[in-house]
Design an enzyme around this catalytic site. Structure first.
Site, PDB file in Angstrom:
ATOM      1  N   GLU A  72      10.722 -13.492 -12.648  1.00 45.41           N
ATOM      2  CA  GLU A  72       9.790 -12.520 -12.053  1.00 45.41           C
ATOM      3  C   GLU A  72       9.291 -11.489 -13.057  1.00 45.41           C
ATOM      4  O   GLU A  72       8.252 -10.868 -12.833  1.00 45.41           O
ATOM      5  CB  GLU A  72      10.384 -11.839 -10.824  1.00 45.41           C
ATOM      6  CG  GLU A  72      11.507 -10.868 -11.083  1.00 45.41           C
ATOM      7  CD  GLU A  72      11.908 -10.117  -9.807  1.00 45.41           C
ATOM      8  OE1 GLU A  72      11.211 -10.192  -8.792  1.00 45.41           O
ATOM      9  OE2 GLU A  72      12.939  -9.450  -9.834  1.00 45.41           O
ATOM     10  N   ASN A  85      -2.058   0.864   5.948  1.00 48.06           N
ATOM     11  CA  ASN A  85      -1.083  -0.006   5.284  1.00 48.06           C
ATOM     12  C   ASN A  85      -0.672  -1.040   6.323  1.00 48.06           C
ATOM     13  O   ASN A  85      -0.307  -0.686   7.438  1.00 48.06           O
ATOM     14  CB  ASN A  85       0.131   0.815   4.826  1.00 48.06           C
ATOM     15  CG  ASN A  85       1.172  -0.075   4.146  1.00 48.06           C
ATOM     16  OD1 ASN A  85       0.889  -1.212   3.791  1.00 48.06           O
ATOM     17  ND2 ASN A  85       2.374   0.445   3.986  1.00 48.06           N
ATOM     18  N   GLY A  86      -0.754  -2.327   5.970  1.00 52.16           N
ATOM     19  CA  GLY A  86      -0.347  -3.372   6.918  1.00 52.16           C
ATOM     20  C   GLY A  86      -1.469  -4.391   7.081  1.00 52.16           C
ATOM     21  O   GLY A  86      -2.399  -4.455   6.276  1.00 52.16           O
ATOM     22  N   ARG A  95       4.982   0.666  -5.768  1.00 50.71           N
ATOM     23  CA  ARG A  95       4.874  -0.254  -4.629  1.00 50.71           C
ATOM     24  C   ARG A  95       3.942  -1.417  -4.949  1.00 50.71           C
ATOM     25  O   ARG A  95       3.879  -2.391  -4.221  1.00 50.71           O
ATOM     26  CB  ARG A  95       4.377   0.500  -3.391  1.00 50.71           C
ATOM     27  CG  ARG A  95       5.330   1.587  -2.904  1.00 50.71           C
ATOM     28  CD  ARG A  95       4.663   2.441  -1.841  1.00 50.71           C
ATOM     29  NE  ARG A  95       4.499   1.736  -0.598  1.00 50.71           N
ATOM     30  CZ  ARG A  95       5.432   1.704   0.373  1.00 50.71           C
ATOM     31  NH1 ARG A  95       6.554   2.342   0.198  1.00 50.71           N
ATOM     32  NH2 ARG A  95       5.232   1.029   1.471  1.00 50.71           N
ATOM     33  N   GLU A 150      20.371 -15.306  -8.924  1.00 50.14           N
ATOM     34  CA  GLU A 150      19.806 -13.973  -9.193  1.00 50.14           C
ATOM     35  C   GLU A 150      19.345 -13.882 -10.638  1.00 50.14           C
ATOM     36  O   GLU A 150      18.275 -13.358 -10.944  1.00 50.14           O
ATOM     37  CB  GLU A 150      20.846 -12.906  -8.868  1.00 50.14           C
ATOM     38  CG  GLU A 150      20.602 -11.527  -9.449  1.00 50.14           C
ATOM     39  CD  GLU A 150      19.320 -10.834  -8.967  1.00 50.14           C
ATOM     40  OE1 GLU A 150      18.668 -11.366  -8.056  1.00 50.14           O
ATOM     41  OE2 GLU A 150      18.996  -9.773  -9.522  1.00 50.14           O
ATOM     42  N   CYS A 162       0.826  -1.212   0.000  1.00 52.53           N
ATOM     43  CA  CYS A 162       0.000   0.000   0.000  1.00 52.53           C
ATOM     44  C   CYS A 162       0.862   1.265   0.000  1.00 52.53           C
ATOM     45  O   CYS A 162       1.933   1.303   0.559  1.00 52.53           O
ATOM     46  CB  CYS A 162      -0.883   0.003   1.240  1.00 52.53           C
ATOM     47  SG  CYS A 162      -1.884  -1.473   1.330  1.00 52.53           S
ATOM     48  N   TRP A 195      -2.943  -2.732  -1.816  1.00 47.35           N
ATOM     49  CA  TRP A 195      -2.550  -4.051  -2.343  1.00 47.35           C
ATOM     50  C   TRP A 195      -3.300  -5.041  -1.488  1.00 47.35           C
ATOM     51  O   TRP A 195      -3.026  -5.185  -0.292  1.00 47.35           O
ATOM     52  CB  TRP A 195      -1.034  -4.216  -2.203  1.00 47.35           C
ATOM     53  CG  TRP A 195      -0.472  -5.357  -2.983  1.00 47.35           C
ATOM     54  CD1 TRP A 195      -0.260  -5.431  -4.328  1.00 47.35           C
ATOM     55  CD2 TRP A 195      -0.048  -6.625  -2.463  1.00 47.35           C
ATOM     56  NE1 TRP A 195       0.284  -6.643  -4.674  1.00 47.35           N
ATOM     57  CE2 TRP A 195       0.426  -7.402  -3.559  1.00 47.35           C
ATOM     58  CE3 TRP A 195      -0.007  -7.184  -1.203  1.00 47.35           C
ATOM     59  CZ2 TRP A 195       0.921  -8.695  -3.415  1.00 47.35           C
ATOM     60  CZ3 TRP A 195       0.487  -8.474  -1.055  1.00 47.35           C
ATOM     61  CH2 TRP A 195       0.931  -9.218  -2.162  1.00 47.35           C
ATOM     62  N   LYS A 223      15.490 -12.975 -11.659  1.00 48.60           N
ATOM     63  CA  LYS A 223      15.187 -11.804 -12.507  1.00 48.60           C
ATOM     64  C   LYS A 223      14.341 -12.234 -13.697  1.00 48.60           C
ATOM     65  O   LYS A 223      13.350 -11.611 -14.047  1.00 48.60           O
ATOM     66  CB  LYS A 223      16.510 -11.223 -12.978  1.00 48.60           C
ATOM     67  CG  LYS A 223      16.811  -9.777 -12.908  1.00 48.60           C
ATOM     68  CD  LYS A 223      16.385  -8.861 -11.824  1.00 48.60           C
ATOM     69  CE  LYS A 223      15.841  -9.350 -10.568  1.00 48.60           C
ATOM     70  NZ  LYS A 223      16.329  -8.966  -9.328  1.00 48.60           N
TER      71      LYS A 223
HETATM   72  C1  AGP Z   1      13.853  -8.711  -6.492  1.00 49.77           C
HETATM   73  O1  AGP Z   1      13.926  -8.436  -7.868  1.00 49.77           O
HETATM   74  C2  AGP Z   1      12.442  -8.852  -5.998  1.00 49.77           C
HETATM   75  N1  AGP Z   1      11.675  -7.699  -6.288  1.00 49.77           N
HETATM   76  C3  AGP Z   1      12.366  -9.286  -4.555  1.00 49.77           C
HETATM   77  O2  AGP Z   1      12.968 -10.552  -4.460  1.00 49.77           O
HETATM   78  C4  AGP Z   1      13.072  -8.358  -3.536  1.00 49.77           C
HETATM   79  O3  AGP Z   1      14.466  -8.428  -3.700  1.00 49.77           O
HETATM   80  C5  AGP Z   1      12.724  -8.853  -2.120  1.00 49.77           C
HETATM   81  O4  AGP Z   1      11.323  -8.761  -1.951  1.00 49.77           O
HETATM   82  C6  AGP Z   1      13.435  -8.061  -1.015  1.00 49.77           C
HETATM   83  O5  AGP Z   1      13.031  -6.709  -1.086  1.00 49.77           O
HETATM   84  P1  AGP Z   1      13.870  -5.646  -0.192  1.00 49.77           P
HETATM   85  O6  AGP Z   1      15.269  -5.644  -0.735  1.00 49.77           O
HETATM   86  O7  AGP Z   1      13.159  -4.352  -0.386  1.00 49.77           O
HETATM   87  O8  AGP Z   1      13.824  -6.122   1.225  1.00 49.77           O
END
Ligand code: AGP
Length: 616
Positions: free
Chosen positions: A492, A102-103, A27, A485, A2, A76, A489
Site C-alpha cells: 500500500e 461527506n458520504g 483523510r 499485514e 471527505c 474524495w 503495508k
Molecule cells: C491499513 O494500513 C489500511 N490503511 C487499511 O487497510 C485500513 O486498515 C482499513 O481501511 C480499516 O480502516 P479502519 O481501521 O479505520 O476501519
C-alpha cells in the site's frame, strides 16, 4: 474520505476553515473549498480541484472579505471527477445557499430527475448538488434552514453528513448526519463542526458527538441538536484526549515514521488503567460480564489491517476465553446472510470508527440480535456510537494512511478483552493470566528495543531492496496474520507486489513463485514455544532457499537455527508465543516505510488510498 469543517464565532472564519481542512488532509482528498458569509452579508465560495495549496492560491488571487460564518470541505471523488466544478461547497437558491457533504446519496439520480423536471439546472456531476437544490426548495417554503433540513433528510438514501450556510442567516451553520461522521467543538463564544475532532482540536478539546439521524444548528457558543422528527436531543459530551501538537509530525520525516516510533506508547497507553492488582480489568466491559458468561461465539468484523489484528486476536480469544471465534471481512459478512444470535458477541475493529463497510456490518449484526462491541481509536466516531459497548485503543491520532501503531494497539485491546472474558468465564488459569499480564506490561519496552537496535539495519535493507519488484511473506500460527499485514503495508505504500502466506501453504501452490533471488520474509516462531512449529518453519526456509529465495528471517534473540539458511536475520526480544506478533510486525512496518522512502514515494498519503474509507 471527505473532510468537513464548520465555524461560527467572532473570528474571521477563513483561516479557521482552511487550517481545519489541513488537519483533515490525512483523510485523503482530491479537491477543496470553503464558503463564507462575509461581514457585508454576502455568501462567497472559493473551491479548487487538487490539494489545499490550490485553494489557498485562489483565496490569495481572489480574496473573500472577512466573515465569521463559514463551512469548508475536502472532497474524495465518488460521483463526478475531481474538478473545480465538482468540488464542494455547492450552491443553490440563487447562490445564496452553500452546502457541503461527506458520504454517498444513493438515490441521487431519481432526485436529480425530479429537480430537472422542475426546471433546476445542474452545474456539476455530483450527488451533493442534488441535496443543495432540495434544501433550497424546502428553505424557500419555510425560510427556516433547520426546518428545510428536516424536510429533506428523509428523502435521502445512503450516507451523508451535510452542512449548510445561507446568506439570510449569518452566524448560523446547520448540519445533519446519517451513517457518516460529525462532531461539534465547543469554544469560548464560538462553535465548530468537523468530520472528526482533528478539524478543530487546535481551538478546543471540548466536544459533543452528533448521533445518527440528528440535525445540529450551531451559533456562536450555542448548540441545538434535534432528531429528524424535530425532538430535542442532548448530545454526548467528550474531551479529546490528544492535542493539536500530537497531530503534527513533531519533526519526523513523515507521520508514519512518527507513528511507528509511537508503537511502544500506543501499547502502553492502551493497557494503562486496565491492569489492577496484577489482574486485567477493563472497566468499559464490566457491565457485560453476565453477557460474557452466556456467549457461545465471537465474530470479529473489520477491514484491511484491522482485519489482520482480528486474526491475531482470534488465537488469544480461543486460548484464554475458550470461545470459538470467526474473523470476517466486514464487507463479506454483511451480504452473506450471516448467522448470529443473541448469544453472539460481535467485535468490530476500526482505527477511524468510520469505515463504512465495518459500520454497515455492525448494524447488520445488531439487526440480527447480536451484542456489538467496538474496538476503536477515535473517540466520538460513528462505529462506537452504533455499538453496545466500546473499548478504545489509546494510540493517539493516526494520520498516515498506512496503519501501524493502531494495529499493535488493536491487538493489545483484543488481548485485554480475551483476558477479561477469560477471567469472567473462569476459563483462564491464574498462572496463565499472570504471565499474560506480565507480558502485556513488558511489551512497550520490547518494541522500543527493536526501534533502538534493529530500525537502522532494517531501513538499510529496505534501501538495498529499493528496486525489488515482488516480496513474499510467510508466517505460521499467530505469525500468519503478521505475514499478511507485512504484505499489505509494503504494497500500500511502495506499490510493489507483496503477498503473505501461511507457511504451511507453501507446498500447496505458492512455492511455485519461488525463483532465484525472490525476497521472502519469514516470521519465525520461538523455539521456546512449540519446537515442532519452529522446526517446520525452519524446514520451510530450507525448502525455499533450495530454490534460490533470498530469506529475511524475523526471529527471536538467540535463535541460532535460522542462521545457516537465512540471508538476513532481524531480531526481536524474547516473548511468549502469543505476544510475538506485536514484536515481529515492527520490523515489517519499518521495512515498508524504508522501501517506500527509498523509492521517493509519499509515505503518508499513498496513491488511490484514503485514511478512512467512509464509502462502501
Ligand atoms: C491499513 O494500513 C489500511 N490503511 C487499511 O487497510 C485500513 O486498515 C482499513 O481501511 C480499516 O480502516 P479502519 O481501521 O479505520 O476501519
Amino acid at each position: 474520505m471527505c473532510g468537513i469543517v464548520g465555524y461560527v464565532g467572532p473570528r474571521d472564519s477563513q483561516d479557521i476553515l482552511v487550517s481545519g481542512l489541513a488537519r483533515l488532509e490525512y483523510r485523503g482528498y482530491d479537491s477543496a473549498g470553503i464558503a463564507v458569509i462575509d461581514d457585508g452579508g454576502s455568501l462567497a465560495v472559493r473551491k479548487r480541484s487538487g490539494k489545499l495549496a490550490r485553494l489557498r492560491e485562489a483565496l490569495e488571487t481572489d480574496p473573500i472579505g472577512r466573515g465569521t460564518t463559514g463551512i469548508g470541505h475536502t472532497r474524495w471523488a465518488t460521483h463526478g471527477g475531481p474538478t473545480d466544478q465538482n468540488a464542494h461547497p455547492h450552491l443553490a437558491d440563487d447562490d445564496r445557499l452553500a452546502v457541503i457533504h461527506n458520504g454517498i446519496i444513493e438515490n441521487f439520480a431519481s432526485l436529480r430527475s425530479e429537480l430537472v423536471g422542475e426546471g433546476i439546472t445542474f452545474v456539476s456531476d455530483t450527488d451533493t448538488e442534488v441535496a443543495a437544490h432540495l434544501l433550497a426548495r424546502a428553505y424557500r417554503e419555510s425560510g427556516d434552514l433547520v426546518a428545510a433540513f428536516r424536510a429533506v433528510v428523509d428523502r435521502l438514501e445512503g450516507a451523508f453528513t451535510l452542512l449548510a450556510a445561507h446568506e439570510d442567516h449569518p452566524g448560523l451553520v446547520v448540519g445533519a448526519r446519517r451513517n457518516s461522521p460529525l462532531v461539534i467543538g465547543l469554544g469560548e463564544g464560538e462553535t465548530f463542526l468537523g468530520s472528526d475532532v482533528a478539524a478543530f482540536v487546535e481551538h478546543t478539546r471540548r466536544a459533543l458527538a452528533v448521533g445518527q439521524d440528528e440535525i445540529v444548528a450551531i451559533r456562536p457558543g450555542v448548540v441545538e441538536v434535534t432528531d429528524f422528527a424535530g425532538n430535542a436531543v442532548e448530545p454526548q459530551p467528550f474531551e479529546v484526549s490528544w492535542d493539536a501538537a500530537a497531530a503534527d509530525k513533531g519533526g519526523w520525516s513523515s507521520f508514519m515514521a512518527k507513528e511507528v516510533s509511537e508503537e511502544p506508547e500506543a501499547v502502553a497507553n492502551t493497557v494503562r488503567g486496565r491492569i489492577q492488582d496484577g489482574e486485567i480489568r477493563v472497566p468499559e466491559l464490566e457491565g457485560l460480564d453476565d453477557f460474557f458468561r452466556g456467549i457461545d461465539r465471537v465474530v470479529v468484523l473489520a477491514c484491511g489491517t484491522a482485519y489482520y489484528s482480528g486474526l491475531v486476536g482470534k488465537y488469544a480469544l480461543e486460548k484464554w476465553a475458550r470461545i470459538p471465534v470467526d474473523v470476517e471481512l466486514a464487507h463479506e459478512f454483511r451480504y452473506r446472510e450471516p448467522i448470529v444470535s443473541e448469544s453472539t458477541l460481535v467485535v468490530s475493529i476500526s482505527q477511524s470508527g468510520e469505515t463504512m463497510d465495518t459500520l454497515m456490518a455492525v448494524k447488520e449484526a445488531a439487526r440480527l440480535g447480536a451484542k456489538t462491541l467496538s474496538i476503536c481509536n477515535t473517540q466520538g466516531s460513528t462505529i462506537p456510537r452504533e455499538s453496545d459497548a466500546v473499548v478504545y485503543t489509546h494510540a493517539g491520532p493516526e494520520v498516515a494512511v498506512a496503519s501501524t501503531k493502531a494495529f499493535v494497539a488493536q491487538i493489545t485491546a483484543l488481548y485485554l478483552l480475551a483476558l477479561h472474558v477469560g477471567r469472567v468465564r473462569r476459563s483462564l488459569p491464574d498462572e496463565v493470566s499472570a504471565d499474560a499480564t506480565e507480558q502485556l506490561a513488558a511489551l512497550p519496552e520490547k518494541i522500543q528495543w527493536i526501534l533502538d537496535n534493529e530500525q537502522e539495519r532494517t531501513e538499510q535493507l529496505a534501501h538495498w531492496m529499493a528496486d525489488t519488484r515482488s516480496v513474499l511473506f510467510l508466517g505460521r500460527h499467530v505469525g500468519y496474520p503478521i505475514a499478511l499485514e507485512g504484505a499489505l503495508k509494503l504494497k500500500e505504500i511502495s506499490y510493489i507486489h507483496a503477498e503473505g502466506f501461511a507457511a504451511g501453504e507453501l507446498k500447496h501452490g505458492p512455492i511455485a513463485l519461488i525463483e532465484p533471488g525472490q525476497p521472502v520474509f519469514v516470521v519465525v516462531p520461538s523455539p521456546r514455544g512449540s519446537i515442532t512449529m519452529h522446526q517446520k518453519v525452519i524446514s520451510n526456509i530450507e525448502e525455499i532457499r533450495a530454490r534460490g529465495a533470498r530469506i529475511i528471517a524475523i526471529a527471536e534473540q538467540g535463535d541460532s537455527a535460522v542462521l545457516p539458511s537465512a540471508d538476513e536475520v532481524l531480531r526481536i526480544p524474547l516473548a511468549s508465543p502469543l505476544f510475538e506478533p506485536l514484536l515481529a510486525v515492527v520490523p515489517l512496518h519499518i521495512f515498508a516505510m524504508g522501501l517506500a522512502t527509498a523509492k521517493g514515494l509519499d509515505v503518508d498519503q499513498p496513491r488511490n488510498l484514503a485514511k478512512s474509507v467512509t464509502v462502501e
